[in-house]
Design a protein around this motif. Structure first.
Motif, short mmCIF file in Angstrom:
data_model
loop_
_atom_site.label_atom_id
_atom_site.label_comp_id
_atom_site.label_asym_id
_atom_site.label_seq_id
_atom_site.Cartn_x
_atom_site.Cartn_y
_atom_site.Cartn_z
N SER A 199 0.81 -1.22 0.00
CA SER A 199 0.00 0.00 0.00
C SER A 199 0.84 1.26 0.00
O SER A 199 0.37 2.33 -0.39
CB SER A 199 -0.91 0.02 1.24
OG SER A 199 -1.88 -1.00 1.16
N ARG A 200 2.11 1.17 0.46
CA ARG A 200 2.93 2.37 0.59
C ARG A 200 4.28 2.15 -0.10
O ARG A 200 5.33 2.36 0.48
CB ARG A 200 3.11 2.73 2.06
CG ARG A 200 1.76 2.89 2.77
CD ARG A 200 1.76 3.51 4.14
NE ARG A 200 2.83 3.21 5.03
CZ ARG A 200 2.94 2.09 5.74
NH1 ARG A 200 2.05 1.13 5.61
NH2 ARG A 200 3.95 1.93 6.57
N ALA A 201 4.22 1.72 -1.37
CA ALA A 201 5.44 1.43 -2.14
C ALA A 201 6.00 2.70 -2.77
O ALA A 201 5.26 3.66 -3.01
CB ALA A 201 5.13 0.40 -3.22
N GLU A 202 7.31 2.68 -3.05
CA GLU A 202 7.95 3.80 -3.75
C GLU A 202 9.11 3.26 -4.58
O GLU A 202 9.49 2.09 -4.47
CB GLU A 202 8.46 4.85 -2.75
CG GLU A 202 7.37 5.68 -2.08
CD GLU A 202 6.60 6.59 -3.02
OE1 GLU A 202 7.03 6.73 -4.20
OE2 GLU A 202 5.59 7.16 -2.59
N THR A 203 9.70 4.13 -5.39
CA THR A 203 10.80 3.73 -6.27
C THR A 203 12.12 3.63 -5.51
O THR A 203 12.26 4.21 -4.42
CB THR A 203 10.97 4.75 -7.41
OG1 THR A 203 11.40 6.00 -6.85
CG2 THR A 203 9.67 4.95 -8.19
N PRO A 204 13.10 2.93 -6.08
CA PRO A 204 14.42 2.87 -5.44
C PRO A 204 15.03 4.24 -5.20
O PRO A 204 15.58 4.50 -4.12
CB PRO A 204 15.26 2.05 -6.43
CG PRO A 204 14.26 1.20 -7.15
CD PRO A 204 13.04 2.05 -7.28
N ALA A 205 14.95 5.13 -6.19
CA ALA A 205 15.53 6.46 -6.03
C ALA A 205 14.86 7.23 -4.90
O ALA A 205 15.54 7.91 -4.11
CB ALA A 205 15.43 7.24 -7.34
N PHE A 206 13.56 7.11 -4.80
CA PHE A 206 12.83 7.78 -3.72
C PHE A 206 13.34 7.30 -2.37
O PHE A 206 13.61 8.10 -1.46
CB PHE A 206 11.33 7.49 -3.85
CG PHE A 206 10.46 8.16 -2.83
CD1 PHE A 206 9.72 9.29 -3.15
CD2 PHE A 206 10.36 7.67 -1.52
CE1 PHE A 206 8.91 9.92 -2.21
CE2 PHE A 206 9.56 8.28 -0.57
CZ PHE A 206 8.84 9.42 -0.92
N ALA A 207 13.48 5.98 -2.22
CA ALA A 207 13.91 5.42 -0.93
C ALA A 207 15.32 5.88 -0.56
O ALA A 207 15.57 6.24 0.60
CB ALA A 207 13.85 3.90 -0.99
N VAL A 208 16.23 5.87 -1.52
CA VAL A 208 17.61 6.28 -1.23
C VAL A 208 17.67 7.76 -0.85
O VAL A 208 18.33 8.15 0.12
CB VAL A 208 18.52 5.99 -2.43
CG1 VAL A 208 19.91 6.60 -2.22
CG2 VAL A 208 18.64 4.48 -2.64
N ARG A 209 16.97 8.59 -1.60
CA ARG A 209 16.97 10.02 -1.29
C ARG A 209 16.33 10.30 0.07
O ARG A 209 16.68 11.27 0.74
CB ARG A 209 16.26 10.80 -2.39
CG ARG A 209 17.05 10.88 -3.69
CD ARG A 209 16.50 11.95 -4.61
NE ARG A 209 15.17 11.63 -5.09
CZ ARG A 209 14.91 11.03 -6.26
NH1 ARG A 209 15.90 10.70 -7.08
NH2 ARG A 209 13.66 10.78 -6.61
N ALA A 210 15.41 9.43 0.48
CA ALA A 210 14.76 9.60 1.79
C ALA A 210 15.65 9.16 2.94
O ALA A 210 15.32 9.42 4.10
CB ALA A 210 13.44 8.82 1.82
N GLY A 211 16.76 8.47 2.64
CA GLY A 211 17.69 8.08 3.70
C GLY A 211 17.78 6.60 3.99
O GLY A 211 18.41 6.19 4.97
N ALA A 212 17.20 5.75 3.13
CA ALA A 212 17.25 4.31 3.37
C ALA A 212 18.67 3.76 3.19
O ALA A 212 19.40 4.17 2.28
CB ALA A 212 16.30 3.59 2.42
N ASP A 213 19.04 2.82 4.05
CA ASP A 213 20.34 2.15 3.95
C ASP A 213 20.24 0.85 3.16
O ASP A 213 21.22 0.40 2.57
CB ASP A 213 20.87 1.81 5.35
CG ASP A 213 21.20 3.04 6.15
OD1 ASP A 213 22.10 3.79 5.73
OD2 ASP A 213 20.55 3.28 7.18
#
Length: 241
Positions: A199-213
């Motif tokens: 329900s709350r999916a996003e793209t790889p680029a979105f996740a990295v820019r948001a701070g995901a490790d």
């Protein structure tokens, strides 16, 4: 071709497949993917043998059991997981402070007893499959991001090493909790990919820019005609984000 080797440690394959299929798939994508996520289905069927099989292929194993029980039981289970030499282990933040502390203690003691590096214990906040309506229905107050941040604060205060959250919550986690917690984001879908039950999916680029490790990817690789090309495309997006 872009050198994506630096992105490898930021990607985990969700090996939610029959074991032989999961091993075959990981071998295909290993040049781009550093972690193999062993979840409930594999572990219920094969137990520690599933962990060992991926480790033999050179994968760091992310043991995704989402432990949630009384503190003593979780401590014992986490100790067994630490003894297997896994790199990451999940527990549910909703289990509370005492349970989270017990998980960290058990994981570290189990790893030390076998001479392994202790796994990072990651607390799951709000499952990425849950919508706002689902969050309300189970009794959490506030929207999913509000509930997730509240659980994240609790877990970090209890001493966990990191958190599992949707990409949409990662930026707020970084802002509120700083650079230290290791952030893992499932629910990764390249642009145009079907979301499935996320329900709350996003793209790889979105996740990295948001701070995901660490980004966990399953079906976009499982269902690809060329899994290695699919993994490389995701790694390139991670590298250039």
């Amino acid at each position: 071709m872009t050198d994506t080797s630096q992105a490898r440690d930021k990607l985990a394959l969700a090996a939610d497949l029959p074991l032989e299929d999961g091993l075959r798939l990981y071998q295909q994508v290993a040049p781009q993917v550093g972690y193999a996520k062993v979840g409930l289905s594999l572990f219920v069927e094969h137990g520690p043998a599933a962990v060992a099989a991926f480790q033999k292929l050179g994968a760091r194993v992310f043991l995704d059991l989402k432990l949630h029980d009384i503190p003593n039981t979780v401590e014992l289970a986490a100790a067994r997981a630490g003894a297997l030499g896994v790199s990451l282990l999940t527990v549910h933040a909703a289990g509370g402070e005492a349970m989270l502390k017990a998980a960290v203690k058990g994981a570290r003691e189990g790893a030390r007893a076998k001479g392994h590096e202790a796994p990072r214990v990651l607390a799951v906040t709000v499952l990425t499959s849950m919508s706002a309506e689902d969050v309300t229905a189970v009794g959490f107050s506030g929207a999913p991001d509000v509930a997730a941040l509240r659980l994240a604060r609790l877990a970090v205060g209890a001493g966990v090493d990191g958190l599992v959250c949707s990409p949409r919550e990662a930026e707020a986690f970084r802002r509120e909790l700083g650079p230290t917690p290791f952030l893992c984001t499932p629910g990764i879908r390249p642009a145009g990919a079907a979301k499935g039950d996320q329900s709350r999916a996003e793209t790889p680029a979105f996740a990295v820019r948001a701070g995901a490790d660490l980004l966990v990817v399953g079906r976009p690789i499982h269902t690809a005609a060329d899994p290695l090309s699919a993994a490389r495309s995701i790694a390139e997006e991670v590298f250039t984000a």
